[in-house]
Scaffold this motif. Structure first.
Motif, PDB file in Angstrom:
ATOM      1  N   VAL A  21     -37.628 -30.936  15.091  1.00 20.03           N
ATOM      2  CA  VAL A  21     -37.668 -29.701  15.879  1.00 20.03           C
ATOM      3  C   VAL A  21     -36.297 -29.053  15.993  1.00 20.03           C
ATOM      4  O   VAL A  21     -35.286 -29.726  16.164  1.00 20.03           O
ATOM      5  N   ASN A  22     -36.315 -27.743  15.911  1.00 22.72           N
ATOM      6  CA  ASN A  22     -35.131 -26.950  16.242  1.00 22.72           C
ATOM      7  C   ASN A  22     -35.570 -25.719  17.024  1.00 22.72           C
ATOM      8  O   ASN A  22     -36.453 -24.964  16.576  1.00 22.72           O
ATOM      9  N   ILE A  23     -35.003 -25.544  18.213  1.00 21.30           N
ATOM     10  CA  ILE A  23     -35.276 -24.361  19.030  1.00 21.30           C
ATOM     11  C   ILE A  23     -33.990 -23.574  19.154  1.00 21.30           C
ATOM     12  O   ILE A  23     -32.932 -24.142  19.439  1.00 21.30           O
ATOM     13  N   SER A  24     -34.083 -22.283  18.905  1.00 20.97           N
ATOM     14  CA  SER A  24     -32.911 -21.408  18.967  1.00 20.97           C
ATOM     15  C   SER A  24     -33.213 -20.205  19.849  1.00 20.97           C
ATOM     16  O   SER A  24     -34.376 -19.920  20.159  1.00 20.97           O
ATOM     17  N   ILE A  25     -32.158 -19.502  20.247  1.00 23.29           N
ATOM     18  CA  ILE A  25     -32.322 -18.361  21.130  1.00 23.29           C
ATOM     19  C   ILE A  25     -31.471 -17.203  20.627  1.00 23.29           C
ATOM     20  O   ILE A  25     -30.361 -17.426  20.110  1.00 23.29           O
ATOM     21  N   ASP A  26     -32.002 -15.989  20.743  1.00 25.92           N
ATOM     22  CA  ASP A  26     -31.279 -14.779  20.367  1.00 25.92           C
ATOM     23  C   ASP A  26     -31.315 -13.850  21.578  1.00 25.92           C
ATOM     24  O   ASP A  26     -32.291 -13.128  21.786  1.00 25.92           O
ATOM     25  N   THR A  27     -30.253 -13.894  22.355  1.00 28.41           N
ATOM     26  CA  THR A  27     -30.241 -13.100  23.590  1.00 28.41           C
ATOM     27  C   THR A  27     -30.187 -11.602  23.306  1.00 28.41           C
ATOM     28  O   THR A  27     -30.666 -10.806  24.108  1.00 28.41           O
ATOM     29  N   SER A  28     -29.649 -11.211  22.169  1.00 30.35           N
ATOM     30  CA  SER A  28     -29.565  -9.782  21.837  1.00 30.35           C
ATOM     31  C   SER A  28     -30.948  -9.186  21.586  1.00 30.35           C
ATOM     32  O   SER A  28     -31.170  -7.989  21.802  1.00 30.35           O
ATOM     33  N   LYS A  29     -31.873 -10.033  21.133  1.00 32.11           N
ATOM     34  CA  LYS A  29     -33.237  -9.581  20.877  1.00 32.11           C
ATOM     35  C   LYS A  29     -34.208 -10.005  21.974  1.00 32.11           C
ATOM     36  O   LYS A  29     -35.390  -9.685  21.913  1.00 32.11           O
ATOM     37  N   ASN A  30     -33.709 -10.745  22.954  1.00 35.07           N
ATOM     38  CA  ASN A  30     -34.570 -11.293  24.020  1.00 35.07           C
ATOM     39  C   ASN A  30     -35.704 -12.135  23.429  1.00 35.07           C
ATOM     40  O   ASN A  30     -36.872 -12.020  23.824  1.00 35.07           O
ATOM     41  N   GLN A  31     -35.327 -12.984  22.485  1.00 40.53           N
ATOM     42  CA  GLN A  31     -36.296 -13.835  21.790  1.00 40.53           C
ATOM     43  C   GLN A  31     -35.792 -15.267  21.690  1.00 40.53           C
ATOM     44  O   GLN A  31     -34.576 -15.512  21.696  1.00 40.53           O
ATOM     45  N   PHE A  32     -36.727 -16.197  21.585  1.00 38.41           N
ATOM     46  CA  PHE A  32     -36.364 -17.549  21.220  1.00 38.41           C
ATOM     47  C   PHE A  32     -37.388 -18.059  20.212  1.00 38.41           C
ATOM     48  O   PHE A  32     -38.511 -17.534  20.128  1.00 38.41           O
ATOM     49  N   SER A  33     -36.990 -19.051  19.419  1.00 37.47           N
ATOM     50  CA  SER A  33     -37.804 -19.442  18.274  1.00 37.47           C
ATOM     51  C   SER A  33     -37.924 -20.959  18.164  1.00 37.47           C
ATOM     52  O   SER A  33     -37.042 -21.703  18.587  1.00 37.47           O
ATOM     53  N   LEU A  34     -39.019 -21.361  17.543  1.00 38.13           N
ATOM     54  CA  LEU A  34     -39.301 -22.769  17.272  1.00 38.13           C
ATOM     55  C   LEU A  34     -39.421 -22.977  15.773  1.00 38.13           C
ATOM     56  O   LEU A  34     -40.096 -22.196  15.082  1.00 38.13           O
ATOM     57  N   LYS A  35     -38.743 -24.002  15.273  1.00 39.72           N
ATOM     58  CA  LYS A  35     -38.944 -24.434  13.898  1.00 39.72           C
ATOM     59  C   LYS A  35     -39.327 -25.907  13.925  1.00 39.72           C
ATOM     60  O   LYS A  35     -38.652 -26.714  14.572  1.00 39.72           O
ATOM     61  N   LEU A  36     -40.418 -26.237  13.229  1.00 41.70           N
ATOM     62  CA  LEU A  36     -40.905 -27.605  13.142  1.00 41.70           C
ATOM     63  C   LEU A  36     -41.047 -27.936  11.658  1.00 41.70           C
ATOM     64  O   LEU A  36     -41.840 -27.309  10.954  1.00 41.70           O
ATOM     65  N   SER A  37     -40.279 -28.911  11.206  1.00 45.63           N
ATOM     66  CA  SER A  37     -40.241 -29.207   9.769  1.00 45.63           C
ATOM     67  C   SER A  37     -41.237 -30.296   9.383  1.00 45.63           C
ATOM     68  O   SER A  37     -41.785 -31.000  10.231  1.00 45.63           O
ATOM     69  N   SER A  38     -41.454 -30.402   8.074  1.00 42.57           N
ATOM     70  CA  SER A  38     -42.301 -31.467   7.494  1.00 42.57           C
ATOM     71  C   SER A  38     -43.647 -31.580   8.190  1.00 42.57           C
ATOM     72  O   SER A  38     -44.063 -32.651   8.617  1.00 42.57           O
ATOM     73  N   VAL A  39     -44.323 -30.462   8.314  1.00 38.03           N
ATOM     74  CA  VAL A  39     -45.565 -30.440   9.086  1.00 38.03           C
ATOM     75  C   VAL A  39     -46.704 -31.127   8.342  1.00 38.03           C
ATOM     76  O   VAL A  39     -46.737 -31.180   7.111  1.00 38.03           O
ATOM     77  N   THR A  40     -47.636 -31.653   9.126  1.00 38.20           N
ATOM     78  CA  THR A  40     -48.875 -32.235   8.612  1.00 38.20           C
ATOM     79  C   THR A  40     -50.039 -31.608   9.372  1.00 38.20           C
ATOM     80  O   THR A  40     -49.829 -30.826  10.313  1.00 38.20           O
ATOM     81  N   ALA A  41     -51.245 -32.013   9.013  1.00 43.30           N
ATOM     82  CA  ALA A  41     -52.425 -31.478   9.695  1.00 43.30           C
ATOM     83  C   ALA A  41     -52.386 -31.770  11.197  1.00 43.30           C
ATOM     84  O   ALA A  41     -52.955 -31.021  11.998  1.00 43.30           O
ATOM     85  N   ALA A  42     -51.706 -32.838  11.583  1.00 40.97           N
ATOM     86  CA  ALA A  42     -51.600 -33.194  13.006  1.00 40.97           C
ATOM     87  C   ALA A  42     -50.803 -32.177  13.812  1.00 40.97           C
ATOM     88  O   ALA A  42     -50.842 -32.186  15.046  1.00 40.97           O
ATOM     89  N   ASP A  43     -50.091 -31.295  13.134  1.00 40.87           N
ATOM     90  CA  ASP A  43     -49.314 -30.258  13.827  1.00 40.87           C
ATOM     91  C   ASP A  43     -50.119 -28.977  14.024  1.00 40.87           C
ATOM     92  O   ASP A  43     -49.616 -28.010  14.597  1.00 40.87           O
TER      93      ASP A  43
END
Lengths: 108, 125
Positions: free
Chosen positions: B69-91
């Motif tokens: 997991v990696n969660i990042s934030i962009d205050t200039s856009k008022n957004q935050f994001s999630l990245k989840l790598s190596s996904v499987t059907a369980a995700d």
């Protein structure tokens, strides 16, 4: 991680009934517990935080109690809008934030 | 009135990286009183917290997901994001973003008081 166990998993009740849902933590969490209501296809809605604090806008028929490892959510007089699934959640940063498995409240 | 809105791809292939963004309106993501979190719910199942971030980039992750997991934030856009790598059907799940209220006493994130509507992400080839 702290495990949260809710009981019962399913509860059948009628409009006007008083109902209680229990949530047990695998270790003491003081009063760091929240309750949410979720309806099908919708996001959860916060009802109670810090075990007994009512979230703004939530009807007073909802109440929470408990501390340590055992907690309850009580609905004093069920309304038609209350039939939903309820989740407890412990909020202890150092153990992560875990939810109970849910209690589905059905119309009898 | 605070609103959160998730946006994601809908479909991700196994072994690839899932990316979902949460856009916040009606309030500032730079609030020092809040974290911003991700929670997921597999179809027909319960809720699982993934992680949370504050305006300065301080993060908390679920221990069993931390390596992916990696969660990042962009205050200039008022957004935050999630990245989840190596996904499987369980995700495969509905991914919710939510405001994570910071305790006045402990200064740690606490309960989730505002939620997005959720974004279904399916992992399939």
């Amino acid at each position: 991680d702290i495990q949260m166990t809710q009981s019962p998993s399913t509860l059948s009740a009628s409009v006007g009934d008083r109902v209680t849902i229990t949530c047990r933590a695998s270790q003491s969490i003081s009063n760091w517990l929240a309750w949410y209501q979720q309806k099908p296809g919708k996001a959860p809605k916060l009802l109670i935080y810090k075990a007994s604090s009512l979230q703004s806008g939530v009807p007073s028929r909802f109440s929470g109690s408990g501390s340590g490892t055992e907690f309850t959510l009580t609905i004093s007089s069920l309304q038609p809008d209350d039939f939903a699934t309820y989740y407890c959640q412990q909020h202890n940063t150092y153990s992560g934030y875990t939810f109970g498995q849910g209690t589905k409240l059905e119309i009898k | 009135q605070l609103q959160l809105q998730e946006s994601g791809p809908g479909l991700v292939k196994p072994s690839e990286t899932l990316s979902v963004t949460c856009s916040v309106s009606g309030g500032s993501i730079s609030s020092s009183s809040h974290y911003w979190g991700w929670i997921r719910q597999p179809p027909g199942k319960g809720l699982e917290w993934i992680g949370s971030i504050n305006y300065s980039g301080s993060t908390y992750y679920k221990s069993s997901l931390k390596s992916r997991v990696n969660i990042s934030i962009d205050t200039s856009k008022n957004q935050f994001s999630l990245k989840l790598s190596s996904v499987t059907a369980a995700d495969t799940a509905v991914y919710y973003c939510a405001r994570h209220v910071q305790s006045i006493v402990s200064r740690q994130p606490d309960h989730f008081d505002n939620w997005g509507q959720g974004s279904l992400v399916t992992v399939s080839s």
